[in-house]
Enzyme design. Sequence first.
Site, PDB file in Angstrom:
ATOM      1  N   GLN A  69       4.611 -28.798  34.891  1.00  0.00           N
ATOM      2  CA  GLN A  69       5.116 -28.685  33.528  1.00  0.00           C
ATOM      3  C   GLN A  69       4.422 -27.535  32.794  1.00  0.00           C
ATOM      4  O   GLN A  69       4.828 -27.190  31.680  1.00  0.00           O
ATOM      5  CB  GLN A  69       4.856 -29.991  32.766  1.00  0.00           C
ATOM      6  CG  GLN A  69       5.585 -31.196  33.312  1.00  0.00           C
ATOM      7  CD  GLN A  69       5.134 -32.480  32.635  1.00  0.00           C
ATOM      8  OE1 GLN A  69       4.118 -33.060  32.995  1.00  0.00           O
ATOM      9  NE2 GLN A  69       5.886 -32.917  31.646  1.00  0.00           N
ATOM     10  N   HIS A  72       9.266 -25.940  33.376  1.00  0.00           N
ATOM     11  CA  HIS A  72       9.322 -25.587  31.954  1.00  0.00           C
ATOM     12  C   HIS A  72       9.206 -24.091  31.710  1.00  0.00           C
ATOM     13  O   HIS A  72       8.913 -23.661  30.597  1.00  0.00           O
ATOM     14  CB  HIS A  72       8.216 -26.329  31.189  1.00  0.00           C
ATOM     15  CG  HIS A  72       8.468 -27.798  31.065  1.00  0.00           C
ATOM     16  ND1 HIS A  72       7.512 -28.700  30.661  1.00  0.00           N
ATOM     17  CD2 HIS A  72       9.598 -28.545  31.285  1.00  0.00           C
ATOM     18  CE1 HIS A  72       8.026 -29.920  30.657  1.00  0.00           C
ATOM     19  NE2 HIS A  72       9.280 -29.844  31.028  1.00  0.00           N
TER      20      HIS A  72
END
EC number: 2.3.1.286
Length: 236
Positions: free
Chosen positions: A95, A112
């Site tokens: 992430q 992300h």
Amino acid sequence: MAAQRDTAGKIVILTGAGISAESGLGTFRDEGGLWAQHRIEDVATPEGFARNPRLVHDFYNARRAQAAEAAPNAAHTALARLQADYPGEVILVTQNVDGLHEMAGARAIHMHGALEGALCAACGARWQAPPVMCPDDPCPKCTRPATRPDIVWFGEMPYFMDEIAAHLEDCETFAAIGTSGQVYPAAGFVQEAAYAGAHTVELNLNDSDTSRSFAEHRVGPASRIVPQWVDELLTR
């Protein structure tokens, strides 16, 4: 070694902000850090970018500069060693938008996005971000001044979701390292992996919002518990 790689079970690892905290990159909840100085709605949403693109660019310029000065810690290097030495497939999903996994020698799926990327909001072109980005930077493809960081903001769909889902369906072990369990869809990966029959393990400094969903827990600083876990995987 090739025969071993055919029989060793796939490991899927999700990493969050906690793995980079010991490298000096703060999490959402750190006091005094970059995130503490701004509201998420202002710097990490499409609406915030539409309202004040200069503020958003300034925020990510600061994050890019901070990440450029950071170095991988023992947790990053341990995961790189696992990818290199484990006799099966190790899929690393992060992430995080920093490049510390790659600096340590690992290969990671950046669900992300990444600070090193730039994206044209008008035509979708992507290119290497310069150290400093501005709202009026022209896109190198369409020339429109619509450049933004290639970061997945709140309210946007993360990248590579089909690929990640396929890995979760056939992994033998799923691990989450340094994640809060608050951000979906990543917070739901443990349920997907467990439903598919994987052993699930959480490595974190504290309990997360999804701790109860894991079969195994290891608590402590990532720089200590991740190398220990990797050593166990490589010697079993």
